[in-house]
Design a protein around this motif. Structure first.
Motif, PDB file in Angstrom:
ATOM      1  N   ASN A  39       0.800  -1.237   0.000  1.00 56.60           N
ATOM      2  CA  ASN A  39       0.000   0.000   0.000  1.00 56.60           C
ATOM      3  C   ASN A  39       0.824   1.275   0.000  1.00 56.60           C
ATOM      4  OD1 ASN A  39       0.853  -0.464   2.648  1.00 56.60           O
ATOM      5  ND2 ASN A  39      -0.968   0.428   3.564  1.00 56.60           N
ATOM      6  N   LYS A  58       0.975   6.064  -1.691  1.00 57.71           N
ATOM      7  CA  LYS A  58       1.250   7.244  -0.858  1.00 57.71           C
ATOM      8  C   LYS A  58       2.528   7.932  -1.321  1.00 57.71           C
ATOM      9  CE  LYS A  58      -0.664   5.144   3.382  1.00 57.71           C
ATOM     10  NZ  LYS A  58      -0.387   4.799   4.771  1.00 57.71           N
ATOM     11  N   ASN A 107       7.456  -1.840   7.200  1.00 56.37           N
ATOM     12  CA  ASN A 107       7.272  -1.975   5.741  1.00 56.37           C
ATOM     13  C   ASN A 107       7.303  -0.590   5.097  1.00 56.37           C
ATOM     14  OD1 ASN A 107       6.735  -4.776   5.962  1.00 56.37           O
ATOM     15  ND2 ASN A 107       4.583  -4.370   6.402  1.00 56.37           N
ATOM     16  N   SER A 123       1.292   8.476   6.476  1.00 52.77           N
ATOM     17  CA  SER A 123      -0.112   8.864   6.544  1.00 52.77           C
ATOM     18  C   SER A 123      -0.303  10.357   6.802  1.00 52.77           C
ATOM     19  CB  SER A 123      -0.836   8.014   7.587  1.00 52.77           C
ATOM     20  OG  SER A 123      -0.975   6.701   7.092  1.00 52.77           O
ATOM     21  N   ALA A 158      -6.651  -3.046   6.430  1.00 51.78           N
ATOM     22  CA  ALA A 158      -5.962  -2.907   7.718  1.00 51.78           C
ATOM     23  C   ALA A 158      -5.957  -1.439   8.142  1.00 51.78           C
ATOM     24  CB  ALA A 158      -4.532  -3.424   7.598  1.00 51.78           C
ATOM     25  N   LEU A 159      -6.105  -1.210   9.438  1.00 54.18           N
ATOM     26  CA  LEU A 159      -6.053   0.157   9.975  1.00 54.18           C
ATOM     27  C   LEU A 159      -4.844   0.277  10.898  1.00 54.18           C
ATOM     28  CD1 LEU A 159      -7.552   2.939  10.252  1.00 54.18           C
ATOM     29  CD2 LEU A 159      -8.627   1.997  12.279  1.00 54.18           C
ATOM     30  N   GLY A 160      -3.809   0.957  10.406  1.00 53.77           N
ATOM     31  CA  GLY A 160      -2.588   1.167  11.201  1.00 53.77           C
ATOM     32  C   GLY A 160      -2.415   2.655  11.455  1.00 53.77           C
ATOM     33  N   SER A 161      -1.635   3.288  10.598  1.00 50.83           N
ATOM     34  CA  SER A 161      -1.459   4.744  10.747  1.00 50.83           C
ATOM     35  C   SER A 161      -2.592   5.510  10.056  1.00 50.83           C
ATOM     36  CB  SER A 161      -0.098   5.165  10.201  1.00 50.83           C
ATOM     37  OG  SER A 161      -0.034   4.918   8.811  1.00 50.83           O
ATOM     38  N   LYS A 162      -3.526   4.815   9.470  1.00 51.82           N
ATOM     39  CA  LYS A 162      -4.844   5.306   9.021  1.00 51.82           C
ATOM     40  C   LYS A 162      -4.932   5.894   7.614  1.00 51.82           C
ATOM     41  CE  LYS A 162      -4.985   8.178  12.462  1.00 51.82           C
ATOM     42  NZ  LYS A 162      -3.886   7.997  13.376  1.00 51.82           N
ATOM     43  N   THR A 181      -4.438   4.734   4.698  1.00 51.92           N
ATOM     44  CA  THR A 181      -5.082   3.885   3.693  1.00 51.92           C
ATOM     45  C   THR A 181      -6.598   3.984   3.842  1.00 51.92           C
ATOM     46  OG1 THR A 181      -3.175   2.426   3.803  1.00 51.92           O
ATOM     47  CG2 THR A 181      -5.168   1.531   2.780  1.00 51.92           C
ATOM     48  N   ASP A 241       1.063 -11.036   5.890  1.00 51.09           N
ATOM     49  CA  ASP A 241       2.028 -10.802   6.974  1.00 51.09           C
ATOM     50  C   ASP A 241       1.253 -10.799   8.285  1.00 51.09           C
ATOM     51  OD1 ASP A 241       0.786  -8.140   6.517  1.00 51.09           O
ATOM     52  OD2 ASP A 241       2.131  -7.608   8.144  1.00 51.09           O
ATOM     53  N   TYR A 294      -0.221  -6.998   9.838  1.00 50.28           N
ATOM     54  CA  TYR A 294      -1.327  -6.225   9.254  1.00 50.28           C
ATOM     55  C   TYR A 294      -2.369  -7.117   8.571  1.00 50.28           C
ATOM     56  CZ  TYR A 294       1.848  -2.255   9.770  1.00 50.28           C
ATOM     57  OH  TYR A 294       2.686  -1.308  10.278  1.00 50.28           O
ATOM     58  N   TYR A 322      -0.095  -5.859   1.461  1.00 57.00           N
ATOM     59  CA  TYR A 322       1.274  -6.318   1.731  1.00 57.00           C
ATOM     60  C   TYR A 322       2.045  -6.505   0.425  1.00 57.00           C
ATOM     61  CZ  TYR A 322       4.907  -9.267   3.846  1.00 57.00           C
ATOM     62  OH  TYR A 322       6.091  -9.783   4.281  1.00 57.00           O
TER      63      TYR A 322
HETATM   64  C1  LIG Z   1       1.291  -4.401   4.889  1.00 54.44           C
HETATM   65  C2  LIG Z   1       0.594  -3.223   5.478  1.00 54.44           C
HETATM   66  N1  LIG Z   1      -0.739  -3.208   5.457  1.00 54.44           N
HETATM   67  C3  LIG Z   1      -1.434  -2.184   6.001  1.00 54.44           C
HETATM   68  C4  LIG Z   1      -0.785  -1.121   6.600  1.00 54.44           C
HETATM   69  C5  LIG Z   1      -1.602  -0.070   7.272  1.00 54.44           C
HETATM   70  O1  LIG Z   1      -1.827   1.047   6.480  1.00 54.44           O
HETATM   71  P1  LIG Z   1      -2.013   2.446   7.176  1.00 54.44           P
HETATM   72  O2  LIG Z   1      -0.772   2.691   7.970  1.00 54.44           O
HETATM   73  O3  LIG Z   1      -2.205   3.388   6.054  1.00 54.44           O
HETATM   74  O4  LIG Z   1      -3.200   2.353   8.069  1.00 54.44           O
HETATM   75  C6  LIG Z   1       0.622  -1.093   6.610  1.00 54.44           C
HETATM   76  C7  LIG Z   1       1.340   0.035   7.227  1.00 54.44           C
HETATM   77  O5  LIG Z   1       2.529   0.037   7.409  1.00 54.44           O
HETATM   78  C8  LIG Z   1       1.322  -2.170   6.036  1.00 54.44           C
HETATM   79  O6  LIG Z   1       2.664  -2.229   6.045  1.00 54.44           O
END
Ligand SMILES: Cc1ncc(COP(=O)(O)O)c(C=O)c1O
Length: 362
Positions: A58, A62, A87, A161, A194-198, A200, A295, A298, A327
């Protein structure tokens, strides 16, 4: 090559820098074999793992905005953050290098796994400057230190993000709408990501509104709640809208409220980077049925959520479901085996290889 965002809103083009880095549109396809196995015929994948032959996933979308902005501002080094196995840091290093930019990574602790070790080796191999800062306080102090002592640094928040980076996923939703209109897939009732740093999810929320999609975007939280939640995701979505409307009045002013954001909180396990048994099962089933690699941090947790909702009947059997695969799938096994050596890493990172030094010295 033109970005789909500028096709829809040509007024943005003179204000927002963009550089093509990936292969878009990424494919969409039905997961037929998995569907047979789990009794759900209408399950689809958006293969962002194939977004680049250099390093997919993803982050590429960005980086097309972020790195272009850094170049326009005449910056030379991207300073950014991540866990030890980031990643995002690896993607920034690889794609930044293609454009002549250096990457400085401030890395905090995360559970040590084989994946973490491999990404550290690859970041070093592709030329990142690695700085172990342990935790968020260390990251803040080191950020100040680097900005005081270095010039031409570009500040990039974790995960890429920033509102600007998130435009990659506004464009991604427009891309998906084109694929739906072209009959490549039905309009999804749900899109899981997936919701990590948001960035996406927030980008998809904005982009799907602009595209007129009725799909419900569902974020599966994989990071700590203070970082990844409904309110902070809505806030980022609103910042993205402000960025766009500030440059082009053709973009409608939409406001997101916390209630507009759907987040599943039950699949994160002990926290960021800690594997879950459901995630491992999801990884296994998708690999055996469709040869797709997830992975544990995420995408396995995200796919575990999808499987659980299907199995428990919480989503209707026939409703089209889209899993957004984030991923990277470029295989670096040969590079790691033949070209990486953990002894090349700065001393502060050696401890992360002590238990498992031998495989990486071949
Ligand atoms: C493989 C993978 N999927 C999803 C995400 C999450 O995306 P976001 O950080 O934009 O929420 C990440 C973030 O590093 C990622 O490496």
């Amino acid at each position: 090559m033109e970005c789909v965002l500028f096709d829809k809103y040509p007024g943005l083009k003179k204000h927002i820098a963009w550089v093509p880095l990936g292969s878009f549109p990424t494919p969409v396809r039905r997961l037929a074999k998995l569907g047979e196995e789990i009794g759900c015929r209408n399950i689809w994948i958006k293969e962002d793992d194939k977004s680049s032959e250099y390093y997919g996933g993803n982050k590429v979308r960005k980086l097309e905005f972020i790195l272009a902005d850094a170049l326009r501002k005449k910056k030379r080094t991207i300073l950014t953050y991540g866990g030890l196995g980031t990643n995002h840091g690896l993607a920034t290093t690889i794609h930044g290098k293609r454009l002549g930019l250096k990457t400085l990574l401030l890395l905090v602790d995360q559970p040590l796994t084989d994946h973490v070790q491999k990404n550290l080796l690859l970041c070093q191999h592709f030329g990142a400057q690695l700085c172990y800062v342990r935790n968020t306080i260390g990251a803040a102090l080191n950020t100040i230190r680097h900005f005081l002592t270095k010039t031409a640094l570009y500040y990039l928040p974790p995960g890429g993000s920033s509102p600007l980076g998130s435009l990659g996923f506004v464009a991604a939703a427009l891309e998906l709408k084109r694929q739906i209109d072209a009959g490549e897939l039905p309009e999804p009732k749900y899109i899981f990501v997936a919701l990590g740093s948001k960035g996406t999810m927030a980008g998809l929320l904005v982009g799907s509104r602009l595209a007129g999609l009725d799909s419900k975007i569902v974020g599966v939280r994989v990071a700590y709640t203070w970082l990844a939640n409904e309110r902070s995701t809505a806030r980022l979505a609103n910042k993205i809208i402000s960025l766009l409307t500030g440059y082009d009045e053709a973009v409608p002013t939409i406001r997101f409220k916390e209630e507009d954001v759907s987040v599943l909180h039950d699949y994160c396990g002990k926290g960021y980077g800690f594997a879950t048994s459901e995630g491992k099962e999801a990884m296994e089933i998708l690999n055996t049925t469709e040869s797709i690699r997830l992975d544990l941090t995420y995408t396995a947790k995200t796919f575990a959520a999808v499987l659980d909702l299907i199995k428990s009947g919480k989503i209707q059997g026939d409703a089209p479901i889209l899993y957004w695969h984030t991923y990277n799938s470029v295989d670096f096994t040969r590079t790691i085996k033949q070209e990486c050596d953990c002894r090349q890493l700065p001393k502060s990172f050696h401890r992360f290889f002590e238990a498992n030094l031998i495989p990486y010295l071949q």
